[in-house]
Design an enzyme around this catalytic site. Structure first.
Site, PDB file in Angstrom:
ATOM      1  N   GLY A  31       0.813  -1.210   0.000  1.00 15.47           N
ATOM      2  CA  GLY A  31       0.000   0.000   0.000  1.00 15.47           C
ATOM      3  C   GLY A  31       0.846   1.259   0.000  1.00 15.47           C
ATOM      4  O   GLY A  31       2.028   1.220  -0.352  1.00 15.47           O
ATOM      5  N   LEU A  33       0.447   3.605  -2.081  1.00 19.46           N
ATOM      6  CA  LEU A  33       0.828   3.486  -3.497  1.00 19.46           C
ATOM      7  C   LEU A  33       1.303   4.826  -4.058  1.00 19.46           C
ATOM      8  O   LEU A  33       0.756   5.887  -3.738  1.00 19.46           O
ATOM      9  CB  LEU A  33      -0.364   2.974  -4.309  1.00 19.46           C
ATOM     10  CG  LEU A  33      -0.947   1.627  -3.854  1.00 19.46           C
ATOM     11  CD1 LEU A  33      -2.084   1.207  -4.787  1.00 19.46           C
ATOM     12  CD2 LEU A  33       0.117   0.537  -3.785  1.00 19.46           C
ATOM     13  N   GLY A  36       5.486   4.672  -8.708  1.00 21.97           N
ATOM     14  CA  GLY A  36       6.221   3.432  -8.961  1.00 21.97           C
ATOM     15  C   GLY A  36       5.252   2.253  -9.019  1.00 21.97           C
ATOM     16  O   GLY A  36       5.302   1.430  -9.938  1.00 21.97           O
ATOM     17  N   HIS A  37       4.342   2.185  -8.037  1.00 20.04           N
ATOM     18  CA  HIS A  37       3.343   1.112  -8.051  1.00 20.04           C
ATOM     19  C   HIS A  37       2.436   1.250  -9.286  1.00 20.04           C
ATOM     20  O   HIS A  37       2.075   0.252  -9.906  1.00 20.04           O
ATOM     21  CB  HIS A  37       2.457   1.183  -6.796  1.00 20.04           C
ATOM     22  CG  HIS A  37       3.194   0.954  -5.510  1.00 20.04           C
ATOM     23  ND1 HIS A  37       3.409   1.948  -4.592  1.00 20.04           N
ATOM     24  CD2 HIS A  37       3.766  -0.160  -5.003  1.00 20.04           C
ATOM     25  CE1 HIS A  37       4.064   1.447  -3.559  1.00 20.04           C
ATOM     26  NE2 HIS A  37       4.315   0.180  -3.783  1.00 20.04           N
ATOM     27  N   GLN A 155      12.236  -3.041  -9.684  1.00 23.05           N
ATOM     28  CA  GLN A 155      13.674  -3.302  -9.599  1.00 23.05           C
ATOM     29  C   GLN A 155      14.316  -2.581  -8.419  1.00 23.05           C
ATOM     30  O   GLN A 155      15.439  -2.872  -8.029  1.00 23.05           O
ATOM     31  CB  GLN A 155      14.333  -2.861 -10.910  1.00 23.05           C
ATOM     32  CG  GLN A 155      15.799  -3.203 -11.015  1.00 23.05           C
ATOM     33  CD  GLN A 155      16.511  -2.323 -12.009  1.00 23.05           C
ATOM     34  OE1 GLN A 155      16.206  -2.370 -13.201  1.00 23.05           O
ATOM     35  NE2 GLN A 155      17.447  -1.486 -11.543  1.00 23.05           N
ATOM     36  N   GLN A 160      15.197  -8.417  -3.357  1.00 26.08           N
ATOM     37  CA  GLN A 160      13.899  -9.087  -3.272  1.00 26.08           C
ATOM     38  C   GLN A 160      13.543  -9.714  -4.619  1.00 26.08           C
ATOM     39  O   GLN A 160      13.103 -10.863  -4.694  1.00 26.08           O
ATOM     40  CB  GLN A 160      12.840  -8.059  -2.849  1.00 26.08           C
ATOM     41  CG  GLN A 160      11.405  -8.503  -3.012  1.00 26.08           C
ATOM     42  CD  GLN A 160      10.427  -7.492  -2.435  1.00 26.08           C
ATOM     43  OE1 GLN A 160      10.288  -7.377  -1.238  1.00 26.08           O
ATOM     44  NE2 GLN A 160       9.713  -6.771  -3.281  1.00 26.08           N
ATOM     45  N   SER A 192       9.526   5.830  -3.135  1.00 28.24           N
ATOM     46  CA  SER A 192       9.368   4.837  -2.074  1.00 28.24           C
ATOM     47  C   SER A 192       8.273   5.327  -1.137  1.00 28.24           C
ATOM     48  O   SER A 192       8.160   6.531  -0.894  1.00 28.24           O
ATOM     49  CB  SER A 192      10.682   4.724  -1.290  1.00 28.24           C
ATOM     50  OG  SER A 192      10.445   4.116  -0.029  1.00 28.24           O
ATOM     51  N   SER A 193       7.510   4.380  -0.599  1.00 23.02           N
ATOM     52  CA  SER A 193       6.472   4.777   0.365  1.00 23.02           C
ATOM     53  C   SER A 193       7.126   5.413   1.581  1.00 23.02           C
ATOM     54  O   SER A 193       6.520   6.225   2.278  1.00 23.02           O
ATOM     55  CB  SER A 193       5.647   3.563   0.786  1.00 23.02           C
ATOM     56  OG  SER A 193       5.140   2.929  -0.364  1.00 23.02           O
ATOM     57  N   ARG A 194       8.371   5.044   1.872  1.00 19.92           N
ATOM     58  CA  ARG A 194       9.063   5.580   3.056  1.00 19.92           C
ATOM     59  C   ARG A 194       9.562   7.010   2.841  1.00 19.92           C
ATOM     60  O   ARG A 194       9.975   7.652   3.809  1.00 19.92           O
ATOM     61  CB  ARG A 194      10.227   4.663   3.450  1.00 19.92           C
ATOM     62  CG  ARG A 194       9.763   3.334   4.016  1.00 19.92           C
ATOM     63  CD  ARG A 194      10.878   2.535   4.635  1.00 19.92           C
ATOM     64  NE  ARG A 194      10.380   1.390   5.389  1.00 19.92           N
ATOM     65  CZ  ARG A 194      10.301   0.135   4.925  1.00 19.92           C
ATOM     66  NH1 ARG A 194      10.719  -0.136   3.714  1.00 19.92           N
ATOM     67  NH2 ARG A 194       9.814  -0.828   5.674  1.00 19.92           N
TER      68      ARG A 194
HETATM   69  O1  PAF Z   1       7.977  -4.906  -1.985  1.00 19.16           O
HETATM   70  C1  PAF Z   1       7.017  -4.911  -1.185  1.00 19.16           C
HETATM   71  O2  PAF Z   1       6.194  -3.988  -1.124  1.00 19.16           O
HETATM   72  C2  PAF Z   1       6.859  -6.109  -0.249  1.00 19.16           C
HETATM   73  O3  PAF Z   1       8.082  -6.612   0.160  1.00 19.16           O
HETATM   74  C3  PAF Z   1       5.992  -7.225  -0.869  1.00 19.16           C
HETATM   75  C4  PAF Z   1       6.632  -7.834  -2.098  1.00 19.16           C
HETATM   76  C5  PAF Z   1       4.620  -6.675  -1.218  1.00 19.16           C
HETATM   77  C6  PAF Z   1       5.809  -8.359   0.151  1.00 19.16           C
HETATM   78  O4  PAF Z   1       5.197  -7.907   1.315  1.00 19.16           O
END
Ligand code: PAF
Length: 284
Positions: A31, A33, A36-37, A155, A160, A192-194
């Site tokens: 979330g 968002l 990027g999302h 990316q 991850q 970034s959400s952060r």
């Molecule tokens: O990248 C993220 O936002 C999280 O690590 C993910 C892939 C949704 C898993 O919680």
């Protein structure tokens, strides 16, 4: 667009879609968002007949001193964005729906997906023990719940992305992982959400993270590929108030460290600006 919280409800829909041979795309998110999302969702819309966005702040990927409670939760805004982008289902389960009561007791009482040690015990995994086990577990669960043909990941979270590709391969999951490029603000800051935690001064200092990466890219294009030289340049570019966690140079196929930068080298930085941990990278 449907906003669903229950696993059984999403299963009804995906079964129906499968019976009509629709391809399903999943965009897993926590979330808050941003653009990027949105770029992941747009790619999913281009690629698949039906698109699911999951919104779940996954407790098991946060360490005890991390920002699980503080992580921004903006479901109304997120749903509106998803609707405007033509998403078919937003899946926003509770932690209890995902993990049952086990989540309240102990990690020893739950099945985890544990990616290879070599890939989780370095870069972000070093300062975030257990983080990638938590990510691998929740993403596997989301895959099992939503049965996607394609799943879309940014990316920006390169480690991850690498680990999830590996899980899909090692566990024979019939899912195509689609990597999507980093989206940046005009001044270079990776979205970034952060970023919402940053004060103006911290944001300004954080800009030197992408600047350091761009400087490396420029030097590489001028023929400098020695990791030590490029590392020193990055350090010299970072604002002194930035607390560096790592700058790493890795082959993005094997995840081995490299001494010379070349095709497919991942150059990744993690650093704190104020109390906010940020990551960014480039792949040559
Ligand atoms: O990248 C993220 O936002 C999280 O690590 C993910 C892939 C949704 C898993 O919680």
């Amino acid at each position: 667009m449907l906003l669903l919280n229950k696993i059984q409800d999403i299963r009804k829909n995906t079964k129906e879609w499968k019976s009509q041979s629709y391809t399903i795309g999943l965009v897993p998110t926590m979330g808050a968002l941003h653009k990027g999302h949105a770029s992941l969702i747009e790619k999913a819309k281009e690629t698949c007949d039906k698109v699911i966005v999951s919104i779940f702040v996954n407790p098991i990927q946060f360490g005890p001193n991390e920002d699980y409670n503080r992580y921004p939760r903006t479901i109304d805004q997120d749903s509106k964005l998803c609707e405007s982008l033509g998403v078919d289902i937003v899946f926003a389960p509770t932690a209890i729906e995902m993990y049952g009561d086990n989540i309240k007791t102990s990690n020893n009482n739950y099945t985890y997906v544990c990616p290879p040690y070599n890939y989780v015990d370095c870069l972000c995994g070093k300062s975030r023990p257990g983080h990638f086990d938590g990510v691998a577990t929740v993403v596997t669960k989301l895959f099992n719940i939503t049965t996607p043909n394609y799943a879309f990941f940014g990316q920006k979270d390169a480690q991850q992305l690498f680990i999830l590709k590996r899980i899909v391969k090692d566990l024979n999951m019939d899912i195509n992982i689609i990597p999507c490029p980093i989206v940046r603000e005009d001044d270079g800051l990776a979205l970034s959400s952060r970023n919402s935690y940053l004060s103006p001064a911290e944001r300004n200092n954080a800009l030197t993270i992408s600047k350091a990466l761009m400087k490396i890219k420029q030097l590489y294009s001028e023929g400098i590929n020695d990791v030590n030289v490029l590392f020193d340049t990055a350090i010299a570019t970072l604002n002194p108030n930035i607390e560096l966690d790592y700058i790493e140079f890795r082959d993005f196929t094997t995840f081995e460290k490299v001494e010379k930068v070349g095709k497919n080298t991942l150059i990744a930085i993690a650093a704190k600006s104020g109390s906010t941990r940020l990551i960014d990278n480039i792949i040559i």
